[in-house]
Scaffold this motif. Sequence first.
Motif, PDB file in Angstrom:
ATOM      1  N   UNK A 218       0.816  -1.215   0.000  1.00 60.08           N
ATOM      2  CA  UNK A 218       0.000   0.000   0.000  1.00 60.08           C
ATOM      3  C   UNK A 218       0.850   1.265   0.000  1.00 60.08           C
ATOM      4  N   UNK A 219       2.171   1.096   0.194  1.00 62.56           N
ATOM      5  CA  UNK A 219       3.077   2.251   0.242  1.00 62.56           C
ATOM      6  C   UNK A 219       3.469   2.642  -1.187  1.00 62.56           C
ATOM      7  N   UNK A 220       3.519   3.927  -1.458  1.00 62.55           N
ATOM      8  CA  UNK A 220       3.938   4.435  -2.772  1.00 62.55           C
ATOM      9  C   UNK A 220       5.375   3.988  -3.044  1.00 62.55           C
ATOM     10  N   UNK A 221       5.644   3.481  -4.259  1.00 57.75           N
ATOM     11  CA  UNK A 221       6.976   2.959  -4.645  1.00 57.75           C
ATOM     12  C   UNK A 221       7.567   2.083  -3.541  1.00 57.75           C
ATOM     13  N   UNK A 222       6.912   0.959  -3.229  1.00 62.80           N
ATOM     14  CA  UNK A 222       7.311   0.164  -2.064  1.00 62.80           C
ATOM     15  C   UNK A 222       8.750  -0.340  -2.103  1.00 62.80           C
ATOM     16  N   UNK A 223       9.243  -0.705  -3.299  1.00 69.07           N
ATOM     17  CA  UNK A 223      10.596  -1.291  -3.351  1.00 69.07           C
ATOM     18  C   UNK A 223      11.652  -0.294  -2.879  1.00 69.07           C
ATOM     19  N   UNK A 224      11.346   0.984  -3.021  1.00 67.31           N
ATOM     20  CA  UNK A 224      12.284   2.006  -2.573  1.00 67.31           C
ATOM     21  C   UNK A 224      11.921   2.503  -1.172  1.00 67.31           C
ATOM     22  N   UNK A 225      10.631   2.692  -0.930  1.00 67.59           N
ATOM     23  CA  UNK A 225      10.207   3.431   0.264  1.00 67.59           C
ATOM     24  C   UNK A 225      10.027   2.600   1.528  1.00 67.59           C
ATOM     25  N   UNK A 226       9.802   1.280   1.392  1.00 64.53           N
ATOM     26  CA  UNK A 226       9.663   0.453   2.607  1.00 64.53           C
ATOM     27  C   UNK A 226      10.958   0.503   3.416  1.00 64.53           C
ATOM     28  N   UNK A 227      12.082   0.270   2.741  1.00 64.69           N
ATOM     29  CA  UNK A 227      13.391   0.318   3.407  1.00 64.69           C
ATOM     30  C   UNK A 227      13.673   1.681   4.008  1.00 64.69           C
ATOM     31  N   UNK A 228      13.378   2.727   3.232  1.00 58.30           N
ATOM     32  CA  UNK A 228      13.600   4.098   3.732  1.00 58.30           C
ATOM     33  C   UNK A 228      12.763   4.380   4.981  1.00 58.30           C
ATOM     34  N   UNK A 229      11.497   3.962   4.925  1.00 55.18           N
ATOM     35  CA  UNK A 229      10.594   4.207   6.058  1.00 55.18           C
ATOM     36  C   UNK A 229      11.077   3.472   7.314  1.00 55.18           C
ATOM     37  N   UNK A 230      11.567   2.240   7.136  1.00 59.50           N
ATOM     38  CA  UNK A 230      12.059   1.453   8.277  1.00 59.50           C
ATOM     39  C   UNK A 230      13.284   2.121   8.906  1.00 59.50           C
ATOM     40  N   UNK A 231      14.252   2.491   8.075  1.00 60.84           N
ATOM     41  CA  UNK A 231      15.483   3.127   8.575  1.00 60.84           C
ATOM     42  C   UNK A 231      15.147   4.447   9.276  1.00 60.84           C
ATOM     43  N   UNK A 232      14.274   5.248   8.653  1.00 59.60           N
ATOM     44  CA  UNK A 232      13.904   6.541   9.243  1.00 59.60           C
ATOM     45  C   UNK A 232      13.200   6.356  10.583  1.00 59.60           C
ATOM     46  N   UNK A 233      12.269   5.389  10.656  1.00 59.09           N
ATOM     47  CA  UNK A 233      11.508   5.166  11.897  1.00 59.09           C
ATOM     48  C   UNK A 233      12.416   4.732  13.048  1.00 59.09           C
ATOM     49  N   UNK A 234      13.324   3.790  12.774  1.00 53.45           N
ATOM     50  CA  UNK A 234      14.244   3.303  13.818  1.00 53.45           C
ATOM     51  C   UNK A 234      15.144   4.444  14.283  1.00 53.45           C
ATOM     52  N   UNK A 235      15.654   5.231  13.328  1.00 54.67           N
ATOM     53  CA  UNK A 235      16.575   6.333  13.668  1.00 54.67           C
ATOM     54  C   UNK A 235      15.882   7.401  14.512  1.00 54.67           C
ATOM     55  N   UNK A 236      14.692   7.808  14.091  1.00 54.04           N
ATOM     56  CA  UNK A 236      13.947   8.841  14.842  1.00 54.04           C
ATOM     57  C   UNK A 236      13.658   8.333  16.256  1.00 54.04           C
ATOM     58  N   UNK A 237      13.208   7.078  16.349  1.00 50.44           N
ATOM     59  CA  UNK A 237      12.862   6.511  17.657  1.00 50.44           C
ATOM     60  C   UNK A 237      14.077   6.435  18.572  1.00 50.44           C
ATOM     61  N   UNK A 238      15.217   6.023  18.031  1.00 52.11           N
ATOM     62  CA  UNK A 238      16.436   5.899  18.846  1.00 52.11           C
ATOM     63  C   UNK A 238      16.836   7.253  19.427  1.00 52.11           C
ATOM     64  N   UNK A 239      16.802   8.292  18.609  1.00 50.05           N
ATOM     65  CA  UNK A 239      17.175   9.632  19.088  1.00 50.05           C
ATOM     66  C   UNK A 239      16.231  10.077  20.211  1.00 50.05           C
ATOM     67  N   UNK A 240      14.918   9.874  19.984  1.00 51.65           N
ATOM     68  CA  UNK A 240      13.933  10.275  21.003  1.00 51.65           C
ATOM     69  C   UNK A 240      14.128   9.473  22.291  1.00 51.65           C
ATOM     70  N   UNK A 241      14.318   8.145  22.161  1.00 48.39           N
ATOM     71  CA  UNK A 241      14.514   7.288  23.341  1.00 48.39           C
ATOM     72  C   UNK A 241      15.729   7.725  24.155  1.00 48.39           C
ATOM     73  N   UNK A 242      16.834   7.987  23.454  1.00 50.87           N
ATOM     74  CA  UNK A 242      18.072   8.362  24.149  1.00 50.87           C
ATOM     75  C   UNK A 242      17.911   9.655  24.926  1.00 50.87           C
ATOM     76  N   UNK A 243      17.323  10.660  24.264  1.00 53.94           N
ATOM     77  CA  UNK A 243      17.113  11.949  24.929  1.00 53.94           C
ATOM     78  C   UNK A 243      16.265  11.779  26.191  1.00 53.94           C
ATOM     79  N   UNK A 244      15.191  10.996  26.065  1.00 53.90           N
ATOM     80  CA  UNK A 244      14.286  10.818  27.204  1.00 53.90           C
ATOM     81  C   UNK A 244      14.950  10.023  28.326  1.00 53.90           C
ATOM     82  N   UNK A 245      15.635   8.943  27.949  1.00 52.84           N
ATOM     83  CA  UNK A 245      16.289   8.108  28.967  1.00 52.84           C
ATOM     84  C   UNK A 245      17.307   8.924  29.765  1.00 52.84           C
ATOM     85  N   UNK A 246      18.075   9.776  29.081  1.00 52.73           N
ATOM     86  CA  UNK A 246      19.062  10.610  29.792  1.00 52.73           C
ATOM     87  C   UNK A 246      18.375  11.644  30.665  1.00 52.73           C
TER      88      UNK A 246
END
Length: 440
Positions: A218-246
């Motif tokens: 259901x994602x636009x251009x899935x072969x390109x965007x699924x990987x991008x979305x996964x990497x972006x989501x993990x990266x954003x979450x890690x930054x937020x988690x680290x800031x909050x944990x500290x």
Amino acid sequence: MGEYKENSLSLIGAIGLGTGVMISAGIFALLGQVAELAGTWFPLIFIVGGIVTGFSAYSYVKMSNEYPSAGGIGMFLMKAYGKGTITASAAMLMAISMVINQSLVARTFGTYTLQLFGGDELGYLVPILGVGLLIFAFLVNISGNAFIQTFTSIVSLLKIIGLVIFALGGLWVAGFSITPAEGGGGTADSTIASIVAAVALTILSFKGFTTITNSGSEIVKPKKNVGRAIVASISISLIVYLLIAWAVSSNLPLGEIIKAKDYSLAEAARPAFGDLGVWFTVIIAIIATISGIIASVFAVSRMLAMLTNMKLIPHKHFGMPGRIQKHTLVYTIVLAMVLAVVFDLSRIASVGAILYLVMDMIVHWGVLKHLRNKVDAKPAIVITALILDAIVLAAFIWVKAVNDWLIVAVSVVFILLIFVGEYLFLKSNPVEEEEHGHDH
């Protein structure tokens, strides 16, 4: 199939779904539990969890590039193992771990909401509030993709901004000193096993990236965007988690973080900002849990519908009208409600972590043994992901077996019931082997 609309999710929408699931259960429900297992330097455990998740995500990105599908992990497993017991059972493990996650988020919603009204004394209201949230998530989910995408994207952005403000405010009050939380009395010494076990919970806080794979076609251009979305989501979450944990680590002694483990963010806001800070944090928690549960329910009902269409799991209409996906939505919500009422937060998280890691290892093994050439996966990365999962799972089971054996027993029973049940179902309802199309 009329149930799936191609190009109905943008890249931003997919990232919103991923972070929507991740930044709800992850930080609000699990931070105190991670601190309890890992001790003083618990914020660093989120980095380790992010690294392990990064290796794990590799298999999913490779599979998504080759087989973008609305069935996500169900489709990946079928490509690796065919239409059999392993595929059906591992997909059900994933689905149930996601439903467990929903009950975790629902209880987190209840726990944080009660901080506005006297907290622990009203603990019996936690499951009632959780069930209410699940009913709301059901109503939103029957309103269609476009609304879910818009709602989760806007809410994900709001809660990320809110959490970053909370974290930076907390660090500012603490003078931006990156110092570990002091003991604060009553804290058990962490062992190597408990520190590694803590990684299992942080992995649970990142596993929302699989939501993106479940919406692949259901994602636009899935072969390109699924990987991008996964990497972006993990990266954003890690930054937020680290800031909050500290921020939490800088404002509360370790003993108090563990004592308030189900609502440690609200507690950490108190010394920094007073009652206003508690209100601010609780409001973010409510926003975060609502968006998280809507995104997760959306994903798991899709996956169950696909497994039903593939005739890999039993399905009963129970007199309900409408599409199969509406029925699986009802099953998902009802099971999440039961779990939210029966289990407390730490036990829900523990069962979810065990089931998820077992399923994750089955996916990696399938890629390594059957699909590595087809999806162009580097064996060394997949083997590393498998080994890391095995180490974390073994440590987590060891720590839980010593401290709360019932959790290990419940998890083993869950896994056995799923595998035996699927074996018997498929034996009496054989499915013809075929190359299943991936262009839903």
